[in-house]
Design an enzyme around this catalytic site. Sequence first.
Site, PDB file in Angstrom:
ATOM      1  N   ARG A 142      65.538  29.653  -2.993  1.00  0.00           N
ATOM      2  CA  ARG A 142      64.617  28.655  -4.267  1.00  0.00           C
ATOM      3  C   ARG A 142      63.674  28.411  -4.122  1.00  0.00           C
ATOM      4  NH1 ARG A 142      68.607  25.189  -1.125  1.00  0.00           N
ATOM      5  NH2 ARG A 142      70.216  23.686  -2.074  1.00  0.00           N
ATOM      6  N   ARG A 196      66.656  33.589  -6.925  1.00  0.00           N
ATOM      7  CA  ARG A 196      67.053  32.473  -8.209  1.00  0.00           C
ATOM      8  C   ARG A 196      66.165  31.892  -8.715  1.00  0.00           C
ATOM      9  NH1 ARG A 196      69.794  26.973  -7.069  1.00  0.00           N
ATOM     10  NH2 ARG A 196      67.386  25.956  -6.573  1.00  0.00           N
ATOM     11  N   GLU A 209      76.856  25.266 -12.214  1.00  0.00           N
ATOM     12  CA  GLU A 209      76.398  23.238 -11.622  1.00  0.00           C
ATOM     13  C   GLU A 209      76.363  22.200 -12.922  1.00  0.00           C
ATOM     14  OE1 GLU A 209      72.804  23.714  -9.509  1.00  0.00           O
ATOM     15  OE2 GLU A 209      71.822  24.861 -10.681  1.00  0.00           O
ATOM     16  N   ASN A 238      75.823  20.521  -5.361  1.00  0.00           N
ATOM     17  CA  ASN A 238      75.166  19.398  -5.608  1.00  0.00           C
ATOM     18  C   ASN A 238      74.700  19.029  -7.091  1.00  0.00           C
ATOM     19  OD1 ASN A 238      74.741  19.712  -2.821  1.00  0.00           O
ATOM     20  ND2 ASN A 238      72.491  21.084  -3.107  1.00  0.00           N
ATOM     21  N   ASP A 239      74.342  20.025  -7.908  1.00  0.00           N
ATOM     22  CA  ASP A 239      74.533  19.466  -8.979  1.00  0.00           C
ATOM     23  C   ASP A 239      75.695  18.780  -9.209  1.00  0.00           C
ATOM     24  OD1 ASP A 239      71.941  19.313  -9.918  1.00  0.00           O
ATOM     25  OD2 ASP A 239      71.001  20.746  -9.390  1.00  0.00           O
ATOM     26  N   ARG A 260      71.617  12.240  -7.216  1.00  0.00           N
ATOM     27  CA  ARG A 260      71.543  12.765  -5.892  1.00  0.00           C
ATOM     28  C   ARG A 260      70.941  12.350  -5.056  1.00  0.00           C
ATOM     29  NH1 ARG A 260      70.746  19.647  -7.026  1.00  0.00           N
ATOM     30  NH2 ARG A 260      69.989  19.374  -4.640  1.00  0.00           N
TER      31      ARG A 260
HETATM   32  C1  PEP Z   1      73.213  22.562  -6.365  1.00  0.00           C
HETATM   33  O1  PEP Z   1      72.659  22.470  -7.419  1.00  0.00           O
HETATM   34  O2  PEP Z   1      73.883  22.678  -5.417  1.00  0.00           O
HETATM   35  C2  PEP Z   1      72.364  23.805  -5.833  1.00  0.00           C
HETATM   36  C3  PEP Z   1      72.409  24.460  -4.912  1.00  0.00           C
HETATM   37  O3  PEP Z   1      71.295  24.581  -6.469  1.00  0.00           O
HETATM   38  P1  PEP Z   1      69.555  23.298  -5.911  1.00  0.00           P
HETATM   39  O4  PEP Z   1      70.136  22.194  -4.722  1.00  0.00           O
HETATM   40  O5  PEP Z   1      68.408  23.749  -5.688  1.00  0.00           O
HETATM   41  O6  PEP Z   1      70.297  22.286  -7.152  1.00  0.00           O
HETATM   42 MG    MG Z   2      71.354  22.768  -8.131  1.00  0.00          MG
END
Ligand code: PEP
Ligand code: MG
Length: 564
Positions: free
Chosen positions: A284, A320, A417, A440-441, A451
Site C-alpha cells: 500500500r 499498488r 473492490e 474491505n472496499d 468501513r
Molecule cells: C481492500 O479494499 O480490501 C484492500 C485490500 O485495500 P485497502 O484496504 O487498502 O483499501
Molecule cells: Mg481497498
Amino acid sequence: MGEALVIDNEGFRIPRRFVARDAVEHELERLDQAIVAAGDEIQANREAVARELGEQYAAVFSAHLQMLRDPALRAELDSMIRERHYSPEYAVSRALRRYAKVFQTIESSYLAERANDIFDIEKRLLRNLLGRNREELSQVVSPVVVLAHTLTPSETANLNRAFVRGFATETGGPSSHTAIVAEGLEIPAVVGTGGFLTDVSGGDLVIIDGDNGLVILQPDEETIDHYRHEAAENLSRAAKLESLRDLPAVTADGTPIELLANIEFPGEVQHCVDRGSDGIGLYRTEFLYLGSICEPDEEVHYRSYAEVMSKMKGRPVVIRTCDLGADKISRRMEGTPNPTLGLRSIRLSLKNLPLFRTQLRAVLRSSVLGDLRLMFPLVATLLELRQAKMVLADVMDDLEEEGVAFNRDLPIGMMVEVPAAVLMIDHFVDEVDFISIGTNDLTQYTLAADRSNKDVAGLYSSADPAVLRLIRMAIEAADRKQVPVNACGQMSGNTLYTMLLLGLGLRRLSITPSAIPEIKRVCRSVTLSHCRQVAERVLTMENSRDIKSYLREELKKILPEMIA
Ligand code: PEP
Ligand code: MG
C-alpha cells in the site's frame, strides 16, 4: 497493559489527574506562567486583528483576556491544585469545561456560542501548560497505552512502536486503515469502542484486549493476573506456529496455496520474511504520502521500492499505486463531503498526472530489481483502467528515450473492490494480467456501509451473502480466462474464512504478515473437498450471522483450539 496516555477529540492530551503534595508550589508556578503566556498570545492576536480589520473585530479577544485574567478563575484553580492536588492541566479542563457547560445550557444562541470562547481559552492554556499537542504522539518516551477519540492511519503509522504498547479509539471500524496499520505494526488495538474517554485519566492502568475488542480501565489484581497469563500463552502459541515457517502452505489433499503479505511500509518486509511469506501481494504505497510533510519525489519512491525488492530476494512483489483519499487522508483534507465516494485512489492519480507519473517512473525503474508487478486500485470502469495503462505506456516511452532500464513486460493487475468492476469482470479479465479482490472496499461499497464507521459496523460484514456472490463471480470469471486471482482484504487474514475462500476457488491469499502462520496452519489442516462443501453450503445461506456461526463450527471440527 500500561499507563494511559489520553488524547481527547480535539487532539489534546488529557493530563494526569493528580500531582504529588510537595510539587504543589511548582505546579502553581507553571499555571501562572501558562496564564501569562496565553495572555500574551491573545494580546498579540488582538493587536493584529485590530490593525487588519478594525477595533470592533478585536473585541472578542479583549473578552478572552478578561476571562483568562479573571481573579475568580485563578482562585478556583488555586484551590483545586492546593487542596485536591489536581494537576494544573486537569484543573483548567475541569473548571473551564464546567463554565462552558453553563453557557451551553442557557437558552440563548448568543450565550451558547460563548461556550466556544471558553473552549478556546482552555485549549490555549493547555497548549501552554503541556508545551505540546498530538503531533508529538510519535515522540512518546515512556511505555504507554494510547487512548484517543480518533487516530488517523498516518498518526497510527507514526506511533513509536518502542513505547506504545497498544491503543484504543472511540471512532473507527475493524477494517479501517487505522486498524490495518495497527496490524501491520503489530500493535494491539481496539477501534470504534464508542465514548469512554471521560472515564479515564492520564496515568491510569489500562489493558487492551485486541482479540476480544475490550478496553479494561483500572483492572483489579485478578484481571491483571489473567491477562499476564494470556500474554504468556499467546507467546507460546506464536512460538509453536513458528515451526511452520519453512513448511509449505499445502492443503491436506495436496494443493499448494500461495500466502502473500500485505505491507504498508518497507520496514514490514522483515516481518514477511520472518513469517515465511511467498511474496508481497499488496504494497500500500499511499503510506509514503501519509507519513511525510512534503510530497515524496521520485527518489523517495524509488528508494522504498528498491528496499522492498532487495529484501524480498526475487519473490513476487505487487506494488499498488497510491490509494489516497477516503479514510487515508491527512487532517488537511478533512471536511470533503463523502470522501469514500469522491476523488480517491486511481481517480485521484488520473486527475493528478504529475503525481501518478512520478510514482510510475519509480515503479518502472524498480522493475529490474526482481519480480515486480504493478496494480491499480479502486478501478470502477474500463475507461479508467485503459487511461491508467495509457499513462503507464507513455511513462515507459519516456524512460526508454532516456535510456533508463525497466521491464516492459511487467505484469499489470487491478484491484477488484468496486461492485461495478465485478459486474463487468468478464471484460476486465481480458485486459489485465491478474486481479486482486479487495474485500474491505468491496464490502463497504456493496452494503453502502462505511468501513470506518462504528455505527454501521453491524451491517459491514464481508460474510454477507451479497459480498460472497460478488467474490464468487470475480473468481469464476478469472478462472475462465486463467487470470491469476488473489484476495487481499482483511477477510483473507481471518482464519474463520480460510475454508470458505479456498472452497470458492482461491489459491492465493494476501494477508497481514502476523496472520500468515495461523492461516498456513488452517491450509495445512483442511482438504479442498471439505472446503468446497463448506462454500456450497454457505452460498445457500441468507445472512452473515448464520454464515459466521456455521464457519465457526466447521473450523472447530478441524482445529478446535482456534475457536475460543
Ligand atoms: C481492500 O479494499 O480490501 C484492500 C485490500 O485495500 P485497502 O484496504 O487498502 O483499501
Ligand atoms: Mg481497498
